[in-house]
Structures are given as C-alpha cells and as structure tokens.
Scaffold this active site. Structure first.
Site, PDB file in Angstrom:
ATOM      1  N   SER A   1      -5.821   3.802   4.254  1.00 60.17           N
ATOM      2  CA  SER A   1      -5.301   2.895   3.229  1.00 60.17           C
ATOM      3  C   SER A   1      -6.428   2.178   2.490  1.00 60.17           C
ATOM      4  CB  SER A   1      -4.347   1.858   3.860  1.00 60.17           C
ATOM      5  OG  SER A   1      -3.489   1.316   2.889  1.00 60.17           O
TER       6      SER A   1
ATOM      7  N   LYS B   1       3.356   6.351   5.195  1.00 59.64           N
ATOM      8  CA  LYS B   1       2.400   5.403   4.612  1.00 59.64           C
ATOM      9  C   LYS B   1       2.882   3.994   4.876  1.00 59.64           C
ATOM     10  CE  LYS B   1      -1.247   4.121   2.601  1.00 59.64           C
ATOM     11  NZ  LYS B   1      -1.200   3.006   3.595  1.00 59.64           N
TER      12      LYS B   1
ATOM     13  N   LYS C   1       0.205   3.798  -2.721  1.00 63.54           N
ATOM     14  CA  LYS C   1      -0.801   4.862  -2.658  1.00 63.54           C
ATOM     15  C   LYS C   1      -0.172   6.254  -2.552  1.00 63.54           C
ATOM     16  CE  LYS C   1      -4.106   1.573  -0.882  1.00 63.54           C
ATOM     17  NZ  LYS C   1      -4.491   0.785   0.286  1.00 63.54           N
TER      18      LYS C   1
ATOM     19  N   SER D   1       0.793  -1.232   0.000  1.00 67.66           N
ATOM     20  CA  SER D   1       0.000   0.000   0.000  1.00 67.66           C
ATOM     21  C   SER D   1       0.824   1.280   0.000  1.00 67.66           C
ATOM     22  CB  SER D   1      -0.949   0.017   1.202  1.00 67.66           C
ATOM     23  OG  SER D   1      -2.044  -0.837   0.965  1.00 67.66           O
TER      24      SER D   1
END
Length: 324
Positions: free
Chosen positions: A160, A275, A106, A103
């Site tokens: 997320s 993140k 992203k 993720s």
C-alpha cells in the site's frame, strides 16, 4: 421497450483509448443503477435495433439493504457482497452511499496503470513522490530510485505504498492530477458515476469518495485484466531495483490478514486477494476477492468499520452467512 427508456437516466461516457489527457467519444451509455435497465451502445445509424444492456454480466443492486440483520452490521457504515459468477447481490448495506475509500483507491490506480502503461518500463522516482507524511504507508522510495512500473505496482498493492502511487501517476501522465483525471474517466466508463477521485493513493480529501457498488464495478472489471489479476492475487514479492546507484533487493508481503493467516478464513472459501485501507475519516476498509466451494467468484466489501478486528469479523460473517 419504450417503458424502459422512460425510467433510464441518460449520460455520455467518454472512454480514452490511449494516453493521459486525451479521450475519444466511444459510445453512449444510459443506465439506472437501481435496476437492470442499463443500456450500452447504439448502432451506427442511431437505431435501437442492436441495443446491448450495460448491465450484461453485472450484478444489479437496488436501493434497499439486504441481510444486515443477520450479521454485526453495526460495526461498519457500508458493505456489499456480489457473486460475480451468478451475477447476484448477496449482501447490501448502504451500498450507494458516499464513502471514503482510503487505500482501496489503489485498486483503480493499479487498473489504470495496467490498462494504459508499459509495465516493463523503468521509472525514476521524483522527490515529490517521496514527500509523504512520517506515518504514511510507504515502500521507502528515495528520489532518484529506478524501479520498473511492474515493481511499483506490487509495492502499491502489497504494501500500500503511497509513494509508489504518486511515482506511478507521475511516470504515466507527468503529474498526479493528470493521472487522477484518467482514473475518473475510467471509473465513469465502468458505470462508477457516484465516485470522484482526487488522489492516486487515497489519502483523505473531502472530495475523494466512492460507493460500495462503484468499487464492485471497478474491481469486477479490473480482475479481467491479466496483469492486474496476477498482482492483486499475489501474497509475496521480491523487488530488485536501483537506489543511490546501487542494486537493492526488498521483500514485500500483503497487508491482507486472511492471506497472512492472522485472521481465520471462513470455512469453504479461498481468499484470492484483496486491498485494505485505513484513514481517520474512512475507518477500516477491505475490498476482498475470493472463491466459494462452487468456485464462484465473490467480491465482498466493507467500508468504514470501527476497528480492524471488527472489519474482519463483519467480512467473515458476510461470507459465511450469504456467500456459500
């Protein structure tokens, strides 16, 4: 200067100015990722009199590992730390090796949306965007929900949301495939040429990969975008949207355990944002933005840690040992 040109690798980078699926050849870039011989731009008459080095303002990383013996590097497959203010590499572990980003993908998704999208526009969520696995990280979107692109981006970064990623992609480009093409084009324009993205949310695909250094290049550019920086450095967000024709309010908080105080921040550092990402193939990943006591901007990355606790252990060791 002729010796420089003998060691550089030539490639053309096409940077799209607006929209999805169309691009304009903006300039020519030639670079070698292992030294400072990045060259970007050619004068209109094709001469070399006004050459600008592509690496201007960037940390240039060699092939060798750096600092791995001073930390518990064995708990992860790759990592890196960069002082963006001083333009120096502070830690390097398999920095140019192909890794699955999960993720942390992203980051690029959000940057592309901030770069090309109207964040105040409204998105009607498709059924396809809501088709996520039962154990998938989502913000619980339902078909027909109406939410601003800005709100979707907060759901993407803070929670997320895999469903948010697809909704963003479809709203901007008509399909996730077209949006991912824009992601790859944007990554290449930043010099992240050892990456290939297949999805907007980072769910595993053998052909979806990046490197620690490429992810540094992406985040280093993304934080220069005011809208991206505001979203990326948020800890909490209140989202008001329409679901089933009725108003709905939800609260989102970051998954970054430094910012939730679940993990102690190393002394002397201020964690600005980050993140996380986790899949079976990618392991535990974290891309972190912080400041040290000198207010230097630090970008630090750990990919494929063997568990969440070791992910934060190694990240803290890297910051404490090399980024002060």
């Amino acid at each position: 200067m002729s010796k420089v040109f003998k060691i550089i690798i030539t490639c053309s980078l096409c940077l799209s100015l607006i929209g999805c699926g169309s691009s304009t050849k903006d300039s020519v870039a030639t670079y070698d990722i292992y030294n400072s011989s990045f060259v970007y731009g050619i004068t209109n008459n094709g001469s070399n009199s006004n050459i600008q080095f592509f690496s201007d303002g960037l940390c240039v990383a060699g092939k060798d590992d750096l600092g791995t013996s001073g930390v518990d590097s064995q708990v992860a497959q790759a990592g890196g730390a960069f002082n963006a203010t001083e333009q120096s590499v502070l830690y390097a572990q398999n920095m140019h090796e192909k890794m699955y980003p999960a993720s942390t993908t992203k980051i690029l998704t959000a940057y592309v949306a901030c770069l090309y999208g109207d964040l105040d526009s409204y998105v009607t969520v498709s059924e396809n965007a809501c088709k996520q696995e039962s154990d998938s990280s989502v913000i619980d979107l339902k078909p027909g929900d109406v939410m601003s692109l800005r709100d979707l981006l907060y759901g993407l970064i803070l929670r997320s949301g895999n469903d948010a990623a697809v909704a963003i992609a479809e709203s901007m480009c008509g399909s996730e495939e077209e949006f991912v093409a824009k992601m790859n084009e944007t990554a290449r324009s930043l010099g992240a040429t050892n990456s290939n993205f297949v999805t907007s949310n980072g769910l595993h695909d053998d052909n979806h990969y990046t490197t620690v250094y490429d992810m540094y290049l992406i985040l280093n550019k993304a934080i220069q975008n005011e809208e991206f920086y505001k979203i990326f450095t948020s800890t909490n967000y209140t989202c008001n949207y329409t679901s089933g024709g009725e108003p709905k309010t939800v609260e989102w908080s970051t998954t970054n355990q430094y910012l939730t105080n679940s993990v102690t921040t190393p002394s002397g550092f201020t964690i600005l944002g980050g993140k996380t990402g986790t899949t079976g193939a990618a392991g535990y990943c974290l891309v972190l933005l912080s400041e040290n006591e000198d207010k230097d901007t630090i970008i630090s990355i750990v990919f494929n840690a063997d568990c969440r606790s070791n992910l934060y252990l190694l990240m803290s060791e890297i910051l404490s040992n090399y980024c002060v």
